[in-house]
Design a protein around this motif. Structure first.
Motif, PDB file in Angstrom:
ATOM      1  N   LEU A 110     104.296  86.756  36.848  1.00 47.57           N
ATOM      2  CA  LEU A 110     105.130  86.392  37.761  1.00 47.57           C
ATOM      3  C   LEU A 110     105.701  87.908  38.613  1.00 47.57           C
ATOM      4  O   LEU A 110     104.670  88.613  39.947  1.00 47.57           O
ATOM      5  CB  LEU A 110     106.421  85.990  37.839  1.00 47.57           C
ATOM      6  CG  LEU A 110     106.534  83.883  38.373  1.00 47.57           C
ATOM      7  CD1 LEU A 110     107.836  83.630  37.774  1.00 47.57           C
ATOM      8  CD2 LEU A 110     105.663  83.581  39.175  1.00 47.57           C
ATOM      9  N   VAL A 111     105.881  88.772  37.389  1.00 48.30           N
ATOM     10  CA  VAL A 111     106.532  89.914  37.583  1.00 48.30           C
ATOM     11  C   VAL A 111     105.053  91.307  38.021  1.00 48.30           C
ATOM     12  O   VAL A 111     105.231  91.129  39.125  1.00 48.30           O
ATOM     13  CB  VAL A 111     106.961  90.799  36.702  1.00 48.30           C
ATOM     14  CG1 VAL A 111     107.137  92.729  36.950  1.00 48.30           C
ATOM     15  CG2 VAL A 111     108.735  89.926  36.858  1.00 48.30           C
ATOM     16  N   ALA A 112     104.066  91.078  37.398  1.00 47.41           N
ATOM     17  CA  ALA A 112     102.825  91.410  37.286  1.00 47.41           C
ATOM     18  C   ALA A 112     101.985  90.699  38.505  1.00 47.41           C
ATOM     19  O   ALA A 112     101.745  91.584  39.100  1.00 47.41           O
ATOM     20  CB  ALA A 112     102.439  90.869  35.814  1.00 47.41           C
ATOM     21  N   VAL A 162     101.834  84.295  24.279  1.00 49.41           N
ATOM     22  CA  VAL A 162     102.308  84.504  26.119  1.00 49.41           C
ATOM     23  C   VAL A 162     101.139  85.009  26.756  1.00 49.41           C
ATOM     24  O   VAL A 162     101.362  84.567  27.396  1.00 49.41           O
ATOM     25  CB  VAL A 162     103.245  85.694  25.173  1.00 49.41           C
ATOM     26  CG1 VAL A 162     103.931  86.831  26.391  1.00 49.41           C
ATOM     27  CG2 VAL A 162     104.734  84.811  24.799  1.00 49.41           C
ATOM     28  N   PRO A 163     100.749  85.832  26.091  1.00 48.78           N
ATOM     29  CA  PRO A 163      98.922  85.979  27.258  1.00 48.78           C
ATOM     30  C   PRO A 163      99.159  85.562  27.694  1.00 48.78           C
ATOM     31  O   PRO A 163      98.228  85.503  29.425  1.00 48.78           O
ATOM     32  CB  PRO A 163      98.687  87.288  27.053  1.00 48.78           C
ATOM     33  CG  PRO A 163      98.965  87.594  24.976  1.00 48.78           C
ATOM     34  CD  PRO A 163      99.693  86.033  24.777  1.00 48.78           C
ATOM     35  N   TYR A 164      98.686  84.658  27.670  1.00 49.74           N
ATOM     36  CA  TYR A 164      97.544  83.259  27.980  1.00 49.74           C
ATOM     37  C   TYR A 164      98.330  82.583  29.138  1.00 49.74           C
ATOM     38  O   TYR A 164      97.914  82.971  30.562  1.00 49.74           O
ATOM     39  CB  TYR A 164      97.121  82.149  26.689  1.00 49.74           C
ATOM     40  CG  TYR A 164      96.302  82.165  26.268  1.00 49.74           C
ATOM     41  CD1 TYR A 164      94.837  82.064  26.349  1.00 49.74           C
ATOM     42  CD2 TYR A 164      96.723  83.075  24.967  1.00 49.74           C
ATOM     43  CE1 TYR A 164      93.887  82.795  25.333  1.00 49.74           C
ATOM     44  CE2 TYR A 164      95.961  83.610  24.186  1.00 49.74           C
ATOM     45  CZ  TYR A 164      94.758  83.572  23.963  1.00 49.74           C
ATOM     46  OH  TYR A 164      93.924  83.509  22.866  1.00 49.74           O
ATOM     47  N   PHE A 165      99.750  82.865  29.153  1.00 50.52           N
ATOM     48  CA  PHE A 165     100.610  82.122  30.517  1.00 50.52           C
ATOM     49  C   PHE A 165     100.505  83.374  31.208  1.00 50.52           C
ATOM     50  O   PHE A 165     100.766  83.148  32.484  1.00 50.52           O
ATOM     51  CB  PHE A 165     102.362  81.553  29.112  1.00 50.52           C
ATOM     52  CG  PHE A 165     101.685  80.326  28.980  1.00 50.52           C
ATOM     53  CD1 PHE A 165     102.457  79.604  29.719  1.00 50.52           C
ATOM     54  CD2 PHE A 165     101.779  80.209  27.312  1.00 50.52           C
ATOM     55  CE1 PHE A 165     102.787  77.685  29.653  1.00 50.52           C
ATOM     56  CE2 PHE A 165     101.719  78.442  27.025  1.00 50.52           C
ATOM     57  CZ  PHE A 165     101.921  78.028  28.096  1.00 50.52           C
ATOM     58  N   ALA A 166     100.801  84.295  30.598  1.00 54.13           N
ATOM     59  CA  ALA A 166     100.956  86.089  31.571  1.00 54.13           C
ATOM     60  C   ALA A 166      99.215  85.750  32.375  1.00 54.13           C
ATOM     61  O   ALA A 166     100.268  85.479  34.212  1.00 54.13           O
ATOM     62  CB  ALA A 166     100.699  87.034  31.240  1.00 54.13           C
ATOM     63  N   ARG A 167      98.365  85.283  32.208  1.00 53.32           N
ATOM     64  CA  ARG A 167      97.296  85.665  32.976  1.00 53.32           C
ATOM     65  C   ARG A 167      97.210  84.547  33.724  1.00 53.32           C
ATOM     66  O   ARG A 167      96.565  84.758  34.956  1.00 53.32           O
ATOM     67  CB  ARG A 167      95.808  85.399  31.906  1.00 53.32           C
ATOM     68  CG  ARG A 167      95.549  86.848  31.449  1.00 53.32           C
ATOM     69  CD  ARG A 167      95.337  87.703  32.776  1.00 53.32           C
ATOM     70  NE  ARG A 167      94.687  89.041  32.273  1.00 53.32           N
ATOM     71  CZ  ARG A 167      93.933  89.722  32.763  1.00 53.32           C
ATOM     72  NH1 ARG A 167      94.038  90.017  34.297  1.00 53.32           N
ATOM     73  NH2 ARG A 167      93.916  91.207  32.558  1.00 53.32           N
ATOM     74  N   ILE A 168      97.246  83.220  33.170  1.00 53.60           N
ATOM     75  CA  ILE A 168      97.331  81.650  34.179  1.00 53.60           C
ATOM     76  C   ILE A 168      98.525  81.639  34.678  1.00 53.60           C
ATOM     77  O   ILE A 168      97.465  81.611  36.786  1.00 53.60           O
ATOM     78  CB  ILE A 168      97.125  80.929  33.029  1.00 53.60           C
ATOM     79  CG1 ILE A 168      96.538  79.630  33.589  1.00 53.60           C
ATOM     80  CG2 ILE A 168      98.658  80.652  33.020  1.00 53.60           C
ATOM     81  CD1 ILE A 168      94.958  80.111  34.094  1.00 53.60           C
ATOM     82  N   VAL A 169      99.440  82.725  35.413  1.00 50.20           N
ATOM     83  CA  VAL A 169     100.466  82.249  36.045  1.00 50.20           C
ATOM     84  C   VAL A 169      99.960  83.451  36.933  1.00 50.20           C
ATOM     85  O   VAL A 169     100.360  83.660  38.486  1.00 50.20           O
ATOM     86  CB  VAL A 169     102.323  82.798  35.852  1.00 50.20           C
ATOM     87  CG1 VAL A 169     103.023  82.884  36.738  1.00 50.20           C
ATOM     88  CG2 VAL A 169     101.960  81.185  35.209  1.00 50.20           C
ATOM     89  N   ARG A 170      99.650  85.040  36.803  1.00 48.81           N
ATOM     90  CA  ARG A 170      99.889  86.204  37.673  1.00 48.81           C
ATOM     91  C   ARG A 170      98.368  85.656  38.738  1.00 48.81           C
ATOM     92  O   ARG A 170      98.407  86.252  39.630  1.00 48.81           O
ATOM     93  CB  ARG A 170      99.033  87.443  36.604  1.00 48.81           C
ATOM     94  CG  ARG A 170      98.542  88.548  37.827  1.00 48.81           C
ATOM     95  CD  ARG A 170      97.670  89.517  36.851  1.00 48.81           C
ATOM     96  NE  ARG A 170      97.193  90.171  37.179  1.00 48.81           N
ATOM     97  CZ  ARG A 170      96.058  90.464  37.952  1.00 48.81           C
ATOM     98  NH1 ARG A 170      95.901  89.857  37.232  1.00 48.81           N
ATOM     99  NH2 ARG A 170      96.264  91.929  38.591  1.00 48.81           N
TER     100      ARG A 170
END
Length: 292
Positions: A110-112, A162-170
């Protein structure tokens, strides 16, 4: 000489927003029923079962019977009880690790996505670096450094995904931040954290839910693989991977020692896959086929 057109004006109807269908979804329902039944059965057997998963007896390598529905292993332990005891452990690891990954990865995404500048570049570079390392290899390193156990598995696999959730949400966050309602909130002076939580987060949850189901299925397989190698859940606590490893030497005389945990592992993974596909159909109706 000018000729005025008397043709009536054509009005173009406004585009309607497609909303996710709230109807019955067979794929999602099937996956939830299978997984829910497995969770319920593992809890009931753990509390009200006739045997404990670690109870030994003199009945070694027996076949299915009235007292032991799926037979016993080489130590006389009840195979039925151990199979669903292993389900309890594996699903706890899967849900725990996936929840941890979601709680860390979703805020990062979200932040990214909302701050698509230098912060986005730094965060995504870190996520890409972490994703370049194979998950099983990284898990092997973590459980080799620390004492193998359930909580080490949950923490290790949670950080890995963690990176997979960050990527899919960004990705959807980048789109939502340009929408009119977000711009209006920004102009009205609404604080950035409030905008992210109230306006951006609800619009990316569908992608996060699908990723949650996919990650949980992967965690089940990774946990079984590590337990098979002796680096996961430690005996005498049952685990599908460890049960398969221990039952291999008795495959000829008692094939159920390998077949039963293997099939149960496949069913659990398939249930998560059905939930993922069902969620994708339910939350993304544009991807559905139109009936003529």
């Amino acid at each position: 000489m000018t000729v005025e057109s008397t043709a009536p004006a054509v009005t173009v109807p406004a585009a309607r927003r497609r909303r996710p269908s709230l109807g019955w979804n067979a794929t999602l329902t099937t996956g939830v029923c299978i997984l829910g039944g497995m969770v319920l059965l593992s809890l009931v057997i753990g509390v009200f079962g006739r045997y404990a998963a670690t109870d030994v007896s003199d009945s070694l390598l027996t076949g299915p019977s009235g007292s032991h529905w799926l037979g016993t292993d080489n130590l006389g332990r009840d195979l039925f009880t151990r199979t669903f005891g292993a389900a309890r452990q594996s699903l706890l690891v899967a849900f725990g690790a996936t929840t941890l990954a979601a709680l860390i990865g979703i805020p990062i995404g979200l932040v990214a996505g909302y701050n698509a500048r230098r912060l986005d570049a730094v965060l995504m570079a870190a996520m890409d670096t972490a994703m370049s390392i194979p998950s099983v290899l990284l898990a092997l390193v973590l459980v080799s450094v620390f004492t193998p156990g359930m909580w080490v598995l949950i923490a290790g696999m949670g950080l890995i995904f963690v990176p997979y959730f960050a990527r899919i949400v960004r990705a959807p966050a980048l789109t939502v931040r340009e929408r009119d309602f977000v711009s209006a909130a920004r102009i009205a002076g609404v604080p950035t954290p409030v905008i992210i939580v109230r306006h951006v987060l609800p619009n990316v949850l569908s992608s996060a839910l699908v990723q949650y189901a996919n990650t949980a299925a992967t965690c089940v397989l990774v946990e079984a693989s590590l337990s098979y190698l002796g680096l996961g859940i430690q005996p005498p606590t049952p685990s599908w991977g460890r049960m398969i490893f221990e039952g291999q030497r008795y495959m000829k005389d008692a094939p159920l020692l390998v077949i039963v945990p293997g099939i149960t592992l496949a069913i659990a993974t398939a249930a998560f896959g059905l939930i993922s596909d069902g969620l994708q159909e339910q939350l993304n109706p544009r991807g559905k086929r139109r009936t003529p």
